[in-house]
Write a protein that holds these residues in place. Structure first.
Motif, PDB file in Angstrom:
ATOM      1  N   GLN B   3       0.859  -1.177   0.000  1.00 25.33           N
ATOM      2  CA  GLN B   3       0.000   0.000   0.000  1.00 25.33           C
ATOM      3  C   GLN B   3       0.895   1.227   0.000  1.00 25.33           C
ATOM      4  O   GLN B   3       1.881   1.268   0.745  1.00 25.33           O
ATOM      5  CB  GLN B   3      -0.877  -0.014   1.251  1.00 25.33           C
ATOM      6  N   ALA B  26       6.658   5.171  -5.071  1.00 24.78           N
ATOM      7  CA  ALA B  26       6.484   3.722  -5.259  1.00 24.78           C
ATOM      8  C   ALA B  26       7.837   3.024  -5.240  1.00 24.78           C
ATOM      9  O   ALA B  26       8.846   3.596  -5.644  1.00 24.78           O
ATOM     10  CB  ALA B  26       5.785   3.446  -6.594  1.00 24.78           C
ATOM     11  N   PRO B  29       9.062  -1.618  -9.283  1.00 21.43           N
ATOM     12  CA  PRO B  29       8.209  -2.763  -9.632  1.00 21.43           C
ATOM     13  C   PRO B  29       8.923  -3.778 -10.528  1.00 21.43           C
ATOM     14  O   PRO B  29       9.942  -3.462 -11.148  1.00 21.43           O
ATOM     15  CB  PRO B  29       7.056  -2.101 -10.400  1.00 21.43           C
ATOM     16  N   SER B  33       4.255  -6.192 -13.837  1.00 21.16           N
ATOM     17  CA  SER B  33       3.352  -6.029 -12.692  1.00 21.16           C
ATOM     18  C   SER B  33       2.536  -4.752 -12.889  1.00 21.16           C
ATOM     19  O   SER B  33       2.799  -3.975 -13.804  1.00 21.16           O
ATOM     20  CB  SER B  33       4.137  -5.971 -11.388  1.00 21.16           C
ATOM     21  N   LEU B  35      -0.231  -1.615 -10.881  1.00 29.20           N
ATOM     22  CA  LEU B  35      -0.662  -0.966  -9.647  1.00 29.20           C
ATOM     23  C   LEU B  35      -2.128  -0.576  -9.775  1.00 29.20           C
ATOM     24  O   LEU B  35      -2.650  -0.474 -10.887  1.00 29.20           O
ATOM     25  CB  LEU B  35       0.204   0.242  -9.309  1.00 29.20           C
ATOM     26  N   GLU B  36      -2.778  -0.396  -8.640  1.00 28.58           N
ATOM     27  CA  GLU B  36      -4.175   0.050  -8.614  1.00 28.58           C
ATOM     28  C   GLU B  36      -4.176   1.448  -8.017  1.00 28.58           C
ATOM     29  O   GLU B  36      -3.682   1.664  -6.902  1.00 28.58           O
ATOM     30  CB  GLU B  36      -5.006  -0.879  -7.716  1.00 28.58           C
ATOM     31  N   ALA B  50       2.814  -1.030 -14.804  1.00 28.54           N
ATOM     32  CA  ALA B  50       4.009  -0.222 -14.535  1.00 28.54           C
ATOM     33  C   ALA B  50       4.757  -0.065 -15.856  1.00 28.54           C
ATOM     34  O   ALA B  50       5.138  -1.045 -16.481  1.00 28.54           O
ATOM     35  CB  ALA B  50       4.889  -0.904 -13.498  1.00 28.54           C
ATOM     36  N   ALA B  83      -2.758   4.114  -3.458  1.00 30.70           N
ATOM     37  CA  ALA B  83      -2.499   3.063  -4.437  1.00 30.70           C
ATOM     38  C   ALA B  83      -2.096   1.755  -3.780  1.00 30.70           C
ATOM     39  O   ALA B  83      -1.642   1.736  -2.642  1.00 30.70           O
ATOM     40  CB  ALA B  83      -1.391   3.519  -5.394  1.00 30.70           C
ATOM     41  N   THR B  85       0.482  -1.141  -4.884  1.00 30.40           N
ATOM     42  CA  THR B  85       1.526  -1.280  -5.898  1.00 30.40           C
ATOM     43  C   THR B  85       2.095  -2.696  -5.928  1.00 30.40           C
ATOM     44  O   THR B  85       1.823  -3.499  -5.038  1.00 30.40           O
ATOM     45  CB  THR B  85       2.677  -0.283  -5.632  1.00 30.40           C
TER      46      THR B  85
END
Lengths: 310, 243
Positions: B3, B26, B29, B33, B35-36, B50, B83, B85
Motif C-alpha cells: 500500500q 512507489a 516494480p 506487474s 498498480l491500482e 508499470a 495506491a 503497488t
C-alpha cells in the motif's frame, strides 16, 4: 482518543468465543491465507470461506464486475475448487496462518448437493459452523432460488441440519418482499443462526454498447450503499426470530459494526470493503476499542440488540 | 503487494486520449506487474501496468475510456493518490538474450518498462509496436534508442501497413522468447504464431489482488486470476475460447 479502560470486544457464537465480532464475509477474502501477505490475519474474529460447491466451478464468463457510485456489482458465479479441495488443501493452507475456527460457506444446485457439500465441510476440524448460501444471485438454477421460497428454504435447512453435526447458519437474501418471512422459515427448519444480507440484485449498462456490463446481465450489488438496507433487515429479523444473527451489508468502519450490533447482530461480517482496502478488517478491529471508549461501551456483547430496548 | 500514497509529479497528454503520469513514492516494480490507483469519487481503484521506473519515479500510461480515466486527466502535480503497488505476476525475462517484444496499442506501456529492464541488463530486444494509426504511435523515439524497433499501423500511416502479428509472419525475427501485450485478438494471434512466449492480459478487475475472483480465466492448468497469477501468462497456458 486514548483508550482508558480495557475494552472487551469478545463475543460468543455457538460456544465459539471470538476475540472480536469481525469476520470477513464469504467471497471477499478467498480462503484467507493470501491476505496474510497484507497483515497478520490471526487478529480476525473468524473468517467466512469462499462459497463452496461439491465440484470445482469456474463461474460466469468475464466481465464479472461493474462499478457503482457507492459499491459494485459482482457476478462471480461461485468460482471455487470444490468441497474436498477446500477441506484438504485450502483449509490446510489457512491453518498455517490462522489458528482459530472458521465458517464454511456452502452453495449448491440441489438439495443433494447442499447436503453432500455441507457434510464434507462439516468434517473439517477448522470449521465451527456451516453457512448455507441460499442467496447467491449469480448461480443459475441454484443459489438464490433456494432462498426466496419460504417452504423450500425451510425444507433445505432441515435436510442439511439432519446430516451435519455443526451449527448451521442460513444466509438470507434481501431480494424478497419481507425478509422476516424467510428468516422465520429458516428458523423453523432448524437453523442455529442467520446471516444477512447477501447482495441486492442490480445491473449496469455500458453507455456505448447499451448492453449490460456484466456478462450474465445482472449481479449482486454490495458496498457502503447497501448498509442502511442491511441494517433495517437485521433490525427486523431480530424482532422476528430468536436465533443469533450475523449482520453484514456495506459495513466499512467500526461505527458500522456498532450499529449492526445495536440492531441485533451478534457478530458482523465485512465484505466489499476488503476488496477496495485490503486492510479494512484490521483497521476496524483496531478502531473498535476507540469507538467503544467514545460511546462508553465496556463490553461489546452488552450492546447486541440494544436498539430494541432503547 | 504494497500500500502506498503516491505523489503525482506530471500528468500530460501524449495523444488526444493517451496520457502519461509520473508518480513518486512507489518501490521499484517488476516489469509486467501493475498498480491500482484510487480516485476520489470512484469506488474501485483502477489498474495500470508499470510502464517505467527511474530514480524513484514510476511512469504509467492511460487511455481515457470512461469517467474514471477522464477524472484522472484533471489531476494536477502534487496530488496524493492512494495506491496498491507491485501487484500481479510479471514477465519471466531473466536469461532471455534474444527477446522479441510485441505490442498492440497501449499494450506498449508495460513493454516499454520491460525494454528498459533489458537495456539495463545489456540486451537489445527486437520490438514490434503496433498502432491503429500514426497519431496513436507513442514512445517511438525512446524505444528506437534501446531496441531494434519495427512500427506497424492498421491504416499504413506509419511503418508497416498491418498489425504486429501480420508483420511477424511476413518478416521473421529471430528470438529465444517473446513478450506480448495488447488487445485480445492480437494476443490470440500471437498464441497461434508461437507459444514460445508470454502474454500480458487485461481484465475488468474488482480488487486487483486476488480476493474477489472477478478476473479469473481458464488455463490448461486450471482457473487463474489475471490480477494474481497474471497478468502475464505463458502463451501456451491461456485458453481463450474456454467459454
Amino acid at each position: 482518543m486514548p483508550v482508558n479502560s480495557i475494552k472487551d470486544t469478545r463475543i460468543e457464537l455457538f460456544g465459539n468465543v471470538m476475540d472480536n465480532p469481525v469476520i470477513p464475509a464469504s467471497g471477499t477474502f478467498g480462503f484467507g491465507y493470501e491476505f496474510n501477505d497484507w497483515y497478520d490475519v490471526s487478529i480476525l474474529g473468524s473468517i467466512a470461506l469462499k462459497g463452496t460447491t461439491l465440484e470445482a466451478r469456474y463461474g460466469n464468463p468475464l466481465p464479472r464486475i461493474a462499478e457503482c457510485p457507492a459499491g459494485m456489482i459482482n457476478a462471480i458465479g461461485l468460482q471455487n475448487p470444490g468441497a474436498e479441495a477446500v477441506r484438504d488443501v485450502e483449509l490446510k493452507k489457512l491453518g498455517k496462518v490462522y489458528p482459530k475456527k472458521v465458517i464454511a460457506n456452502v452453495g449448491g444446485h440441489s438439495f443433494d448437493e447442499y447436503v453432500r457439500t455441507a457434510k464434507i465441510l462439516d468434517s473439517a476440524d477448522e470449521v465451527f459452523c456451516i453457512e448455507l448460501n441460499v442467496s447467491c444471485p449469480n448461480v443459475k438454477g441454484g443459489g438464490m432460488a433456494f432462498g426466496l421460497d419460504a417452504g423450500i428454504l425451510e425444507e433445505l435447512t432441515r435436510a442439511v441440519k439432519n446430516e451435519v453435526k455443526k451449527p448451521v447458519v442460513v444466509k438470507l437474501s434481501p431480494n424478497v418482499t419481507d425478509i422476516t418471512v424467510t428468516a422465520r422459515a429458516a428458523e423453523r427448519g432448524g437453523a442455529d443462526g442467520l446471516s444477512l444480507i447477501n447482495t441486492l440484485v442490480g445491473m449496469r449498462l455500458d453507455l456505448n454498447s447499451a448492453r449490460p456490463i456484466i456478462s450474465v446481465k445482472r449481479g449482486g450489488y454490495s458496498g457502503p450503499g447497501v448498509f442502511p438496507v442491511a441494517l433495517n433487515a437485521v433490525y427486523n429479523v431480530r424482532e422476528a426470530v430468536s436465533v443469533p444473527i450475523i449482520g453484514m451489508g456495506g459495513v466499512s468502519c467500526a461505527e458500522n459494526v456498532i450499529e449492526m450490533m445495536y440492531a441485533g447482530a451478534s457478530a458482523v461480517m465485512v465484505g466489499t470493503q476488503n476488496l477496495i482496502d485490503p486492510f479494512a478488517c484490521k483497521k476496524i478491529i483496531e478502531e473498535l476499542p476507540k469507538v467503544m471508549e467514545k460511546l462508553g461501551i465496556d463490553r461489546l456483547s452488552d450492546i447486541i440488540g440494544r436498539a430494541h430496548n432503547a | 503487494m504494497k500500500q502506498a500514497t503516491l505523489t503525482l509529479l506530471t500528468n500530460k497528454a501524449l495523444t488526444p486520449d493517451v496520457y502519461e503520469m509520473r508518480l513518486a513514492g512507489a518501490d521499484r516494480p517488476v516489469p509486467g506487474s501493475f498498480l491500482e490507483i484510487g480516485l476520489d469519487g470512484f469506488f474501485l481503484k483502477r489498474p495500470f501496468g508499470a510502464a517505467g521506473y527511474k530514480d524513484g519515479v514510476l511512469t504509467v500510461y492511460y487511455r481515457v475510456v470512461g469517467a474514471g480515466t477522464e477524472a484522472m486527466t484533471r489531476l494536477s502535480s502534487g496530488a496524493k493518490l492512494e495506491a496498491l503497488t507491485m501487484l500481479g505476476t510479471g514477465f519471466n525475462y531473466k536469461g532471455s538474450t534474444r527477446p522479441l517484444i510485441v505490442s498492440g496499442g497501449l499494450g506498449i506501456a508495460p513493454l516499454k518498462y520491460l525494454a528498459d529492464c533489458f537495456h539495463e541488463a545489456g540486451v537489445r530486444p527486437a520490438f514490434v509496436a503496433g498502432f491503429r494509426c500514426r497519431s496513436d504511435a507513442i514512445l517511438i523515439d525512446e524505444l528506437s534508442k534501446i531496441c531494434d524497433l519495427f512500427v506497424t499501423t492498421d491504416d499504413g500511416s506509419l511503418g508497416y501497413h498491418g498489425n504486429a502479428v501480420e508483420f511477424l509472419k511476413q518478416n521473421p525475427v529471430a528470438f529465444d522468447r517473446y513478450f506480448a501485450c495488447g488487445p485480445e485478438p492480437m494476443l490470440r494471434g500471437m498464441q497461434r504464431f508461437s507459444v514460445n512466449g508470454q502474454l500480458s492480459l487485461e481484465a475488468r478487475m474488482g480488487c486487483g489482488f486476488g480476493a474477489c475472483m472477478g478476473c479469473s480465466i481458464t488455463t490448461v492448468s486450471g482457473f487463474k486470476r489475471v490480477c494474481k497469477e497474471g497478468p502475464v501468462f505463458d502463451a501456451g497456458e491461456v485458453i481463450f475460447d474456454a467459454r
